[in-house]
Design a protein around this motif. Structure first.
Motif, PDB file in Angstrom:
ATOM      1  N   ASN A 143      59.743  43.869  25.185  1.00 53.34           N
ATOM      2  CA  ASN A 143      59.451  43.512  26.570  1.00 53.34           C
ATOM      3  C   ASN A 143      58.013  43.849  26.930  1.00 53.34           C
ATOM      4  O   ASN A 143      57.394  43.152  27.724  1.00 53.34           O
ATOM      5  N   ASP A 144      57.474  44.950  26.382  1.00 55.06           N
ATOM      6  CA  ASP A 144      56.077  45.302  26.635  1.00 55.06           C
ATOM      7  C   ASP A 144      55.157  44.203  26.126  1.00 55.06           C
ATOM      8  O   ASP A 144      54.191  43.830  26.784  1.00 55.06           O
ATOM      9  N   ASP A 145      55.456  43.662  24.937  1.00 55.60           N
ATOM     10  CA  ASP A 145      54.652  42.585  24.381  1.00 55.60           C
ATOM     11  C   ASP A 145      54.738  41.335  25.250  1.00 55.60           C
ATOM     12  O   ASP A 145      53.740  40.684  25.513  1.00 55.60           O
ATOM     13  N   ALA A 146      55.949  41.011  25.718  1.00 51.97           N
ATOM     14  CA  ALA A 146      56.138  39.827  26.555  1.00 51.97           C
ATOM     15  C   ALA A 146      55.412  39.991  27.879  1.00 51.97           C
ATOM     16  O   ALA A 146      54.782  39.061  28.374  1.00 51.97           O
ATOM     17  N   THR A 147      55.455  41.192  28.471  1.00 56.53           N
ATOM     18  CA  THR A 147      54.768  41.452  29.732  1.00 56.53           C
ATOM     19  C   THR A 147      53.268  41.315  29.546  1.00 56.53           C
ATOM     20  O   THR A 147      52.595  40.673  30.355  1.00 56.53           O
ATOM     21  N   SER A 148      52.722  41.891  28.489  1.00 57.22           N
ATOM     22  CA  SER A 148      51.292  41.790  28.223  1.00 57.22           C
ATOM     23  C   SER A 148      50.865  40.341  28.017  1.00 57.22           C
ATOM     24  O   SER A 148      49.838  39.903  28.529  1.00 57.22           O
ATOM     25  N   GLN A 149      51.684  39.585  27.305  1.00 60.75           N
ATOM     26  CA  GLN A 149      51.366  38.183  27.057  1.00 60.75           C
ATOM     27  C   GLN A 149      51.380  37.403  28.376  1.00 60.75           C
ATOM     28  O   GLN A 149      50.496  36.589  28.624  1.00 60.75           O
ATOM     29  N   THR A 150      52.355  37.656  29.238  1.00 57.52           N
ATOM     30  CA  THR A 150      52.433  36.955  30.515  1.00 57.52           C
ATOM     31  C   THR A 150      51.259  37.325  31.401  1.00 57.52           C
ATOM     32  O   THR A 150      50.696  36.460  32.075  1.00 57.52           O
ATOM     33  N   ILE A 151      50.856  38.584  31.414  1.00 61.64           N
ATOM     34  CA  ILE A 151      49.690  39.001  32.196  1.00 61.64           C
ATOM     35  C   ILE A 151      48.467  38.230  31.732  1.00 61.64           C
ATOM     36  O   ILE A 151      47.701  37.707  32.549  1.00 61.64           O
ATOM     37  N   GLU A 152      48.278  38.116  30.431  1.00 63.45           N
ATOM     38  CA  GLU A 152      47.139  37.362  29.895  1.00 63.45           C
ATOM     39  C   GLU A 152      47.199  35.900  30.331  1.00 63.45           C
ATOM     40  O   GLU A 152      46.182  35.303  30.662  1.00 63.45           O
ATOM     41  N   GLN A 153      48.394  35.328  30.342  1.00 63.96           N
ATOM     42  CA  GLN A 153      48.544  33.930  30.743  1.00 63.96           C
ATOM     43  C   GLN A 153      48.272  33.739  32.234  1.00 63.96           C
ATOM     44  O   GLN A 153      47.821  32.675  32.643  1.00 63.96           O
ATOM     45  N   LEU A 154      48.543  34.742  33.046  1.00 67.17           N
ATOM     46  CA  LEU A 154      48.333  34.631  34.485  1.00 67.17           C
ATOM     47  C   LEU A 154      46.865  34.760  34.890  1.00 67.17           C
ATOM     48  O   LEU A 154      46.467  34.245  35.936  1.00 67.17           O
ATOM     49  N   LEU A 155      46.063  35.435  34.087  1.00 63.71           N
ATOM     50  CA  LEU A 155      44.661  35.642  34.452  1.00 63.71           C
ATOM     51  C   LEU A 155      43.955  34.305  34.653  1.00 63.71           C
ATOM     52  O   LEU A 155      44.151  33.366  33.893  1.00 63.71           O
ATOM     53  N   GLY A 156      43.169  34.217  35.713  1.00 64.18           N
ATOM     54  CA  GLY A 156      42.422  32.994  35.989  1.00 64.18           C
ATOM     55  C   GLY A 156      42.716  32.464  37.382  1.00 64.18           C
ATOM     56  O   GLY A 156      43.262  33.146  38.240  1.00 64.18           O
ATOM     57  N   ASP A 157      42.337  31.204  37.596  1.00 59.91           N
ATOM     58  CA  ASP A 157      42.442  30.554  38.901  1.00 59.91           C
ATOM     59  C   ASP A 157      43.648  29.627  38.953  1.00 59.91           C
ATOM     60  O   ASP A 157      43.854  28.813  38.045  1.00 59.91           O
ATOM     61  N   TRP A 158      44.399  29.723  40.058  1.00 58.74           N
ATOM     62  CA  TRP A 158      45.616  28.944  40.252  1.00 58.74           C
ATOM     63  C   TRP A 158      45.616  28.318  41.637  1.00 58.74           C
ATOM     64  O   TRP A 158      45.104  28.900  42.582  1.00 58.74           O
ATOM     65  N   SER A 159      46.227  27.142  41.747  1.00 59.67           N
ATOM     66  CA  SER A 159      46.400  26.469  43.032  1.00 59.67           C
ATOM     67  C   SER A 159      47.888  26.303  43.311  1.00 59.67           C
ATOM     68  O   SER A 159      48.650  25.888  42.433  1.00 59.67           O
ATOM     69  N   LEU A 160      48.280  26.625  44.538  1.00 58.82           N
ATOM     70  CA  LEU A 160      49.644  26.366  44.976  1.00 58.82           C
ATOM     71  C   LEU A 160      49.726  24.882  45.319  1.00 58.82           C
ATOM     72  O   LEU A 160      48.957  24.403  46.148  1.00 58.82           O
ATOM     73  N   VAL A 161      50.607  24.143  44.662  1.00 62.40           N
ATOM     74  CA  VAL A 161      50.688  22.704  44.904  1.00 62.40           C
ATOM     75  C   VAL A 161      51.882  22.324  45.766  1.00 62.40           C
ATOM     76  O   VAL A 161      51.837  21.321  46.480  1.00 62.40           O
ATOM     77  N   GLU A 162      52.949  23.117  45.686  1.00 60.64           N
ATOM     78  CA  GLU A 162      54.122  22.835  46.502  1.00 60.64           C
ATOM     79  C   GLU A 162      54.994  24.067  46.584  1.00 60.64           C
ATOM     80  O   GLU A 162      54.863  24.995  45.793  1.00 60.64           O
ATOM     81  N   TYR A 163      55.848  24.063  47.585  1.00 63.67           N
ATOM     82  CA  TYR A 163      56.848  25.120  47.688  1.00 63.67           C
ATOM     83  C   TYR A 163      58.180  24.489  48.031  1.00 63.67           C
ATOM     84  O   TYR A 163      58.248  23.364  48.539  1.00 63.67           O
ATOM     85  N   LYS A 164      59.229  25.213  47.712  1.00 64.85           N
ATOM     86  CA  LYS A 164      60.584  24.737  47.955  1.00 64.85           C
ATOM     87  C   LYS A 164      61.265  25.747  48.862  1.00 64.85           C
ATOM     88  O   LYS A 164      61.281  26.948  48.567  1.00 64.85           O
ATOM     89  N   MET A 165      61.774  25.258  49.983  1.00 72.68           N
ATOM     90  CA  MET A 165      62.479  26.137  50.905  1.00 72.68           C
ATOM     91  C   MET A 165      63.801  25.462  51.275  1.00 72.68           C
ATOM     92  O   MET A 165      63.801  24.339  51.791  1.00 72.68           O
ATOM     93  N   ASN A 166      64.898  26.156  50.975  1.00 76.64           N
ATOM     94  CA  ASN A 166      66.229  25.624  51.269  1.00 76.64           C
ATOM     95  C   ASN A 166      66.406  24.196  50.750  1.00 76.64           C
ATOM     96  O   ASN A 166      66.790  23.295  51.483  1.00 76.64           O
ATOM     97  N   ASP A 167      66.076  24.003  49.477  1.00 71.40           N
ATOM     98  CA  ASP A 167      66.231  22.727  48.776  1.00 71.40           C
ATOM     99  C   ASP A 167      65.303  21.618  49.262  1.00 71.40           C
ATOM    100  O   ASP A 167      65.453  20.472  48.871  1.00 71.40           O
ATOM    101  N   LYS A 168      64.354  21.924  50.133  1.00 71.93           N
ATOM    102  CA  LYS A 168      63.374  20.933  50.576  1.00 71.93           C
ATOM    103  C   LYS A 168      62.029  21.273  49.937  1.00 71.93           C
ATOM    104  O   LYS A 168      61.517  22.377  50.112  1.00 71.93           O
TER     105      LYS A 168
END
Length: 128
Positions: free
Chosen positions: A16-41
């Motif tokens: 799990n430590d390896d998976a967490t470290s890998q996910t942290i590396e994948q998250l680094l950088g710039d991201w844009s929120l494109v959509e959200y889902k609220m109550n199936d909408k």
């Protein structure tokens, strides 16, 4: 000598430590929120005429930027620092203004991820 080898094998890092470290590396950088889902909408931010961008810098540091119209129709462009943490599969983001968001991350690919905040609310991010 055999005892030393066996003890060394038992002290090895948790997968799990390896998976967490890998996910942290994948998250680094710039991201844009494109959509959200609220109550199936599903709501696209483009339809709301706003943008939300997050920059995950080193673990614990980042930026949050939102550009939209306020209640009076005036544009605002707000950038603020944020703190973030990733443990297990839970991402927690704390903006400078005190707004806190926490949810379970599922990495769809290297270029997008979903943040399930619970209670039927989910956000979809894509890499910039």
């Amino acid at each position: 000598m055999l005892a030393t080898v066996l003890c060394g094998g038992m002290v090895a890092c948790d997968k799990n430590d390896d998976a967490t470290s890998q996910t942290i590396e994948q998250l680094l950088g710039d991201w844009s929120l494109v959509e959200y889902k609220m109550n199936d909408k599903v709501v696209a931010l483009e339809d709301e005429d706003r943008t939300v961008e997050i920059r995950f810098e080193t673990l614990g540091r980042g930026l949050h930027r939102e550009k939209a119209r306020d209640d009076y129709g005036q544009w605002y462009d707000e950038t603020m620092a944020l703190d973030w943490n990733f443990t297990g599969s839970r991402l927690t983001i704390l903006r400078l203004d005190g707004e806190r968001k926490s949810g379970v991350v599922s990495l769809v690919s290297e270029t997008e991820f979903m943040l399930d905040c619970g209670d039927g609310y989910m956000e979809h991010f894509v890499r910039k």
